[in-house]
Design a protein around this motif. Sequence first.
Motif, PDB file in Angstrom:
ATOM      1  N   ASN A 254       0.828  -1.213   0.000  1.00 22.74           N
ATOM      2  CA  ASN A 254       0.000   0.000   0.000  1.00 22.74           C
ATOM      3  C   ASN A 254       0.860   1.260   0.000  1.00 22.74           C
ATOM      4  O   ASN A 254       0.500   2.271  -0.589  1.00 22.74           O
ATOM      5  CB  ASN A 254      -0.931   0.013   1.213  1.00 22.74           C
ATOM      6  N   ALA A 255       2.019   1.172   0.656  1.00 20.35           N
ATOM      7  CA  ALA A 255       2.883   2.350   0.768  1.00 20.35           C
ATOM      8  C   ALA A 255       3.419   2.786  -0.596  1.00 20.35           C
ATOM      9  O   ALA A 255       3.826   3.930  -0.769  1.00 20.35           O
ATOM     10  CB  ALA A 255       4.030   2.054   1.728  1.00 20.35           C
ATOM     11  N   VAL A 256       3.448   1.866  -1.583  1.00 15.32           N
ATOM     12  CA  VAL A 256       4.022   2.219  -2.895  1.00 15.32           C
ATOM     13  C   VAL A 256       3.033   1.975  -4.027  1.00 15.32           C
ATOM     14  O   VAL A 256       3.397   1.990  -5.201  1.00 15.32           O
ATOM     15  CB  VAL A 256       5.311   1.389  -3.164  1.00 15.32           C
ATOM     16  N   LYS A 257       1.761   1.752  -3.687  1.00 16.61           N
ATOM     17  CA  LYS A 257       0.846   1.197  -4.691  1.00 16.61           C
ATOM     18  C   LYS A 257       0.663   2.038  -5.946  1.00 16.61           C
ATOM     19  O   LYS A 257       0.356   1.503  -7.002  1.00 16.61           O
ATOM     20  CB  LYS A 257      -0.507   0.855  -4.074  1.00 16.61           C
ATOM     21  N   GLY A 258       0.894   3.334  -5.869  1.00 16.45           N
ATOM     22  CA  GLY A 258       0.711   4.175  -7.053  1.00 16.45           C
ATOM     23  C   GLY A 258       1.867   4.056  -8.040  1.00 16.45           C
ATOM     24  O   GLY A 258       1.761   4.493  -9.172  1.00 16.45           O
ATOM     25  N   ASP A 259       2.970   3.484  -7.623  1.00 16.02           N
ATOM     26  CA  ASP A 259       4.162   3.501  -8.450  1.00 16.02           C
ATOM     27  C   ASP A 259       4.569   2.073  -8.815  1.00 16.02           C
ATOM     28  O   ASP A 259       5.149   1.342  -8.015  1.00 16.02           O
ATOM     29  CB  ASP A 259       5.293   4.200  -7.680  1.00 16.02           C
ATOM     30  N   ASP A 260       4.251   1.679 -10.044  1.00 18.82           N
ATOM     31  CA  ASP A 260       4.460   0.294 -10.486  1.00 18.82           C
ATOM     32  C   ASP A 260       5.889  -0.201 -10.287  1.00 18.82           C
ATOM     33  O   ASP A 260       6.113  -1.354  -9.939  1.00 18.82           O
ATOM     34  CB  ASP A 260       4.103   0.147 -11.967  1.00 18.82           C
TER      35      ASP A 260
END
Length: 675
Positions: A254-260
């Motif tokens: 979740n902490a990085v979910k926007g960045d593939d």
Amino acid sequence: MDKITDKVAALPADAEYFSLEFFPPKTQMGFSNLRVRLQRMERALRPLFVNVTWGAGGSTAQKSIELAELCQRELGLTTCLHLTCTNMSQAMIDQALEDARALGIRNILALRGDPPRAEYRDADEPTGSEEFTWAIDLVKYIRKKYGSYFCIGVAAYPEGHGDGSHPEGQSFEHDLPYLVDKVQAGADFIMTQLFFDIKAYEKFETTLRNHPSGAFKTIPILPGLMPIQSYAMIKRTAKLSHAEMPEEIMTRLNAVKGDDEKVKMVGVDILSELIEQIREIKSRTPGPKGFHFYTLNLEKSISFILERTKLIPDVPEDEEAIVDEPVPVAATGQRSIPRISVNGNVPPRQSRSHSRTARRQSSVGSDPHNRVIVGRAATHPEWEATSTEAGVPAESINTRANTLAISEGEGALGREATWDDFPNGRFGDARSPAYGEIDGYGVSIHMSVTQAVSLWGHPKTASDINDIFVRHIRGEISAIPWSEEDLLPESFIIKSSLEAMNKKGWWTVASQPAVNGLPSNHATFGWGPASGFVFQKSFVEFFIPSADWKILYDKLTSEENEELVCFYASNANGDFVSSDTTGGTGRATVNASTNAVTWGVFPGKEIVTPTIIEEVSFRAWSEEAFDIWAEWAKVYGRGSDSEKLLNEIGQDRWLVNIIHHDYVDTDALWRLLTN
Ligand SMILES: Cc1cc2nc3c(=O)[nH]c(=O)nc-3n(C[C@H](O)[C@H](O)[C@H](O)COP(=O)(O)OP(=O)(O)OC[C@H]3O[C@@H](n4cnc5c(N)ncnc54)[C@H](O)[C@@H]3O)c2cc1C
Ligand SMILES: NC(=O)c1ccc[n+]([C@@H]2O[C@H](COP(=O)([O-])OP(=O)(O)OC[C@H]3O[C@@H](n4cnc5c(N)ncnc54)[C@H](O)[C@@H]3O)[C@@H](O)[C@H]2O)c1
């Protein structure tokens, strides 16, 4: 030595080994590109064996055999062919086993496949044929027919099997007696469903090893592991596989979910840690320790994981000089299975060192964080060469190459390997071997008859189907056969238009609203690295009655609209028409169009286009989309009203995908379709 159990038995007691699973790609270009990728992976990663999946009900039969032929005969890899036994004829099972034998394949993963739609099996079977209801029926059948020729594997589920087969619910305890039966019926090894919950796996392996029957004392148990390729994909796959995602893992994702890119890197960390924990569990049982990887035909994450965990076996000195002589095979699409003797004339491969103490030292280290070069244009030699070979004009590839940003990096596979940033989903990169699949098990509605009926009832008229689609748009039912999930939040702003389309019998299966430059951290539409801006063209894909399609076609090709929209359409007979082929209205026929419908602009990078709609991917998907009508029909009894309705409806519809180019006028597509 091509039986998996013989190969495992020949390993030193402290050895580790692994297998890699591949599925038959959906497109010709994907197949060509997988061939190159497999060669690279086999040389650099050195799996003990590879698996080739089988579409439930035999839906990928020919393609699976083609891929198995490539693996076993051309590349000389020990190959395990998956085979399911429900919803297909005994003749098909017999053919698959004969083909496998003719190719020199000695390993079969004997599976059930989708829950049986009983009345369908009996229809084309001669009386007296075998009954295949569970995987054990296939295990017994293979043993009866082929004795010990095949080494047979079976599936197991550390968190229980979850398709509603058990009225009491899903649990490993319910499955256990049936697993004992499968092993006692002649299974030689076990491969598990993917999991992330190490506690569940620990309980599973400990229970099996200590089982009073003694059935599992020494049998190889290969834990199934799936590299994390993207946030959305892993959530969808875990849900489909009924694999629990532990909170600790979700927090990290979740902490990085926007960045593939970050998701992939954290995924490598998570999988590497999981392997360490499995090692600790496996150290309690003597003998070689195996791991199975669901690659989804992707190469980078898996190679980083294997390097990081030092699972790649060393090349013994006496083998360094051996040059593998490939066995020629027919070109893709021209299947030819040489009728060779049972033992085959495939040159035997030298045994390889899989000892833990003799692991290869990576020449480049194993930390992906240091080696990913982000945002380089994808002038990837693999794609360009093989795509041209697959019949795509070089010019159109170069256009794509300039817009597609694929992160490249090195590792065990070298600079030629690629991450395939956006292969999945129907609108990913159709050149990728991974394109368009979520599990490699082919067309399926992914549920039992009971579950399907409880969701969709027994539709009797087209208006009942309107209701099902409308209720999905409203969030009242969680899935339709073409979309296993609730709508994404992005669809909420076009909900009323989608509802209006479905009410008039234009049944939508996918869509997106237009977006004109929202920040990349936007709660609903954002994706990619920070400080960027994202854009979308609106599109919608739907089934439409033939009569309505005639009228809509005229509207789309009218002078007023023809420059504003692109469309692709096909029917169950394979008739195809698109805005590229219309002519007649003043526009000359042009090269196949390529529509970037989602793109992002980020600091210091070329433009990134994760979603592209074009003819090749539309055609590959539309074939499946029509097969899904037939899959849904099979839920209902032969000759029932619902079965007849669904089969007739599938025949009378067109599947249409319309893209509106004016993304600034965000309502344009919806006005065009609902007025
Ligand atoms: C490693 C792996 C690879 C796979 N590869 C493929 C593939 O290539 N293609 C594909 O389509 N699918 C594949 N699958 C998915 C598999 O086909 C499905 O999970 C299927 O629903 C069950 O298959 P099975 O072989 O485990 O079935 P079974 O062993 O028949 O078990 C299915 C369920 O029925 C229960 N059961 C078994 N026997 C009985 C009985 N006599 N009475 C009552 N209940 C019983 C079991 O406990 C279990 O819950 C794979 C799964 C795994 C784990
Ligand atoms: N068989 C295949 O080749 C294949 C490949 C990819 C995806 N799929 C399946 O298709 C579905 C969509 O996958 P995807 O990755 O292309 O897209 P997705 O799930 O990301 O959905 C695309 C968009 O369509 C919207 N949408 C979903 N259902 C809709 C509906 N009934 N009407 C209108 N809009 C709808 C979503 O909200 C989302 O905005 C999934 O269920 C997936 O499993 C099948």
